[in-house]
Design an enzyme around this catalytic site. Structure first.
Site, mmCIF file in Angstrom:
data_model
loop_
_atom_site.group_PDB
_atom_site.id
_atom_site.type_symbol
_atom_site.label_atom_id
_atom_site.label_comp_id
_atom_site.label_asym_id
_atom_site.label_seq_id
_atom_site.Cartn_x
_atom_site.Cartn_y
_atom_site.Cartn_z
ATOM 1 N N HIS A 59 76.703 42.283 7.997
ATOM 2 C CA HIS A 59 78.153 42.053 7.972
ATOM 3 C C HIS A 59 78.508 40.714 7.319
ATOM 4 O O HIS A 59 79.445 40.038 7.724
ATOM 5 C CB HIS A 59 78.739 42.121 9.391
ATOM 6 C CG HIS A 59 78.536 43.433 10.069
ATOM 7 N ND1 HIS A 59 79.325 44.540 9.799
ATOM 8 C CD2 HIS A 59 77.628 43.826 10.992
ATOM 9 C CE1 HIS A 59 78.908 45.559 10.542
ATOM 10 N NE2 HIS A 59 77.874 45.154 11.261
ATOM 11 N N ASN A 132 82.434 49.954 14.445
ATOM 12 C CA ASN A 132 82.277 50.337 13.041
ATOM 13 C C ASN A 132 83.354 51.347 12.680
ATOM 14 O O ASN A 132 84.014 51.923 13.552
ATOM 15 C CB ASN A 132 80.895 50.953 12.786
ATOM 16 C CG ASN A 132 79.802 49.907 12.680
ATOM 17 O OD1 ASN A 132 80.051 48.754 12.369
ATOM 18 N ND2 ASN A 132 78.570 50.313 12.952
ATOM 19 N N TYR A 346 73.372 39.995 19.322
ATOM 20 C CA TYR A 346 74.595 39.441 18.752
ATOM 21 C C TYR A 346 74.853 38.005 19.205
ATOM 22 O O TYR A 346 75.097 37.121 18.367
ATOM 23 C CB TYR A 346 75.785 40.351 19.050
ATOM 24 C CG TYR A 346 75.948 41.440 18.022
ATOM 25 C CD1 TYR A 346 74.947 42.408 17.840
ATOM 26 C CD2 TYR A 346 77.066 41.513 17.206
ATOM 27 C CE1 TYR A 346 75.077 43.400 16.885
ATOM 28 C CE2 TYR A 346 77.191 42.510 16.252
ATOM 29 C CZ TYR A 346 76.200 43.444 16.092
ATOM 30 O OH TYR A 346 76.325 44.423 15.144
#
Length: 559
Positions: A59, A132, A346
């Site tokens: 990303h 997403n 993350y």
């Protein structure tokens, strides 16, 4: 004058004005060497050398803006999560849209899934959606994620990408046929969206909602644009990739500058534990969707994009999302192993990218810990920290980049006079000192028994649908049912032609002939005519195989 803002004056980093020309420097003499005593020069060069932070591993290419969330319909029957109780509740937020595989300088119209991550500054803390624009994903095994991403990047020897040689991309996918649902979706029309403001986003993962009675409901999120999901053709996306690599970014920026405010409706799909036990697929399988006829959408809110950010680096490059911030009190993660892995990965990547105290950066800081951005937005939802239900604090202290060190509050459960920390009950607003003091074994045993009984039977049934003890989940005919339905029943004739054209165009760059054959057989598992058309497009012989023979041909894993 009273009430007037002071002027902005060029200054050094310590705040004092610098009155010489900002481009100039101190010299020993005209045309002589520079002087080390020039603090402004040293500061300028040293900071420039450190301006870049590590690019996101995935990303990397993206942009975003500010938004406002409004709860239109209460979800209090299925969750006690605070933001979902009272219709009319509003809060500000920041969203980041991105491609998945490309570098920061890559075209944002490339054929790829899009990340759509929403950060809401609620009165109770930061709440993230890390979604997403596709409802499924390529994998369902958490440890497969880094290896999958390796195949979407550049080839280790040549450093060439998919545009020059797509062998690595297709070699991976055809060895992992559970990816086929996402691939049919991505190489269809929605692989190249026309606009960030007209693009759906989905949790993909299943989450667990808990209500005040302790009842659990499985949930998936859908954020759908009011104007529908608009798409570019493959040819249009490719043309824009060359002529305007920042097309999506620029389009949204200009829309907001003109006062346009794209709007989305927010829905959940819900599934009871009993329905999960009877469901054809595992609720933990990220490669599957829940049929809407069986599990209809339930609206709960709206999101409106409101304005551009003031500074891209400060508000978009430094923003950090995590599905762990989706799991606020009243919402928990499912046993989806990809979700479980993301809960660690993350936040960990942000600690590497931004530092241990990344959540103290203004853009990531909760409103009840003094987030300045939540009070700067143009929306009316500007609650300062001292008007939130509670002030956030914990025992994390110190470290590089520490901006908010919790003052004199002890960094442990303390009975000292200076300790003001209290603990909130899970399902109501009462606060107590219940965790201060000695924990007896009897209290522990009673707590465990209370939580165990109701979950035990259901968790055993649902978990039994996934071979948790294996290194890699296996593929079956179930994995081609939904992509087959997508191709045969959802796609129009034009969509099917577009899919074939897109796949042939991408797979034509494969430099290993046997992988081209494998690609046609991979799609042939979904529909034989589809596989045959791709074989013809690639100029190779069509050799159809069923799943067992396909596995034998590609290589049969022994677990």
């Amino acid at each position: 004058m009273v009430g007037q803002q002071p002027e902005h004056i060029y200054s050094t980093q310590n705040g004092f004005p610098h009155s010489a020309h900002p481009y100039g420097a101190q010299y020993a003499r005209p045309d002589g060497p520079l002087l080390l005593q020039d603090v402004h020069l040293i500061e300028s060069l040293a900071h420039f050398d450190r301006e870049r932070i590590p690019e996101r591993v995935v990303h990397a290419k993206g942009g975003g803006c500010r938004f406002e969330f409004e709860l239109t319909d209460s979800l209090s029957d299925i969750t006690f999560a605070a933001p979902y109780q009272k219709p009319g509740y509003k809060c500000p937020g920041t969203v980041r849209f991105s491609t998945v595989g490309g570098e920061s300088g890559s075209p944002d119209t490339a054929r790829d899934p899009r990340g759509t991550s929403w950060k809401m500054y609620t009165d109770w803390g930061v709440h993230d959606y890390v979604f997403n624009n596709t409802p499924v994903f390529f994998i369902r095994d958490g440890n497969q994620f880094p290896h999958f991403i390796h195949t979407q990047k550049r080839y280790p020897q040549s450093h060439l990408g998919q545009g020059d040689d797509s062998s690595m991309f297709w070699d991976y996918l055809t060895q992992n046929p559970e990816s086929i649902h996402q691939i049919v979706y991505m190489f269809g029309p929605r692989g190249t969206p026309a606009s960030w403001g007209e693009m759906s986003s989905y949790s993909g993962h299943t989450f667990k909602f808990y209500n005040k009675e302790g009842d659990m409901t499985y949930v998936q999120f859908h954020i759908l644009p009011e104007k529908g999901f608009q798409c570019l053709s493959g040819a249009e996306a490719a043309q824009l990739g060359g002529s305007s690599p920042d097309y999506h970014h620029g389009k949204l920026y200009r829309q907001l500058e003109r006062g346009e405010k794209p709007r989305y409706n927010c829905f959940v799909q819900t599934m009871t534990p009993k329905q999960a036990e009877e469901f054809r697929y595992s609720v933990n399988d990220l490669t599957k969707v829940w049929p809407k006829k069986q599990f209809p959408l339930r609206k709960y809110g709206t999101i409106t994009l409101t304005e551009n950010v003031e500074n891209y680096f400060e508000e978009i490059e430094q923003i950090a999302f995590s599905p762990s911030n989706t799991c606020i009190p009243g919402i928990g993660p499912s046993n989806d192993s990809v979700l479980q892995a993301r809960l660690f990965s993350y936040p960990d990547t942000q600690r590497h990218r931004l530092g241990a105290n990344y959540q103290q950066l203004p853009i990531n800081r909760p409103r009840n810990a003094g987030c300045p951005f939540a009070t700067m937005f143009s929306t009316s939802t500007k609650t300062p920290a001292n008007e939130c239900p509670h002030i956030a604090t914990n025992f994390q202290r110190d470290g590089p980049g520490c901006l908010y060190n919790k003052g004199k509050e002890p960094n442990y459960i303390s009975n000292l006079p200076s300790a003001t920390l209290k603990f909130k009950n899970l399902t109501d607003d009462k606060t107590t000192n219940k965790y201060k003091g000695v924990a007896l074994q009897g209290e522990e045993s009673a707590s465990v028994k209370k939580q165990e009984f109701e979950r035990e039977r259901h968790e055993r049934i649902v978990n039994g649908k996934i071979n948790e003890y294996f290194i890699k989940t296996g593929v079956s005919e179930l994995d081609v049912e939904q992509p087959r339905a997508l191709y045969e029943k959802v796609f129009s004739d034009a969509d099917r032609k577009e899919l074939i054209s897109n796949v042939v165009g991408h797979a034509s760059n494969i430099h290993v002939p046997e992988i081209k054959t494998r690609v046609s057989q991979y799609f042939g598992l979904v529909n034989k005519d589809l596989g045959k058309a791709i074989a013809e497009g690639l100029g190779i012989k069509w050799e159809p195989l069923d799943l067992q023979r396909y596995a034998d041909a590609v290589g049969h894993v022994r677990l």
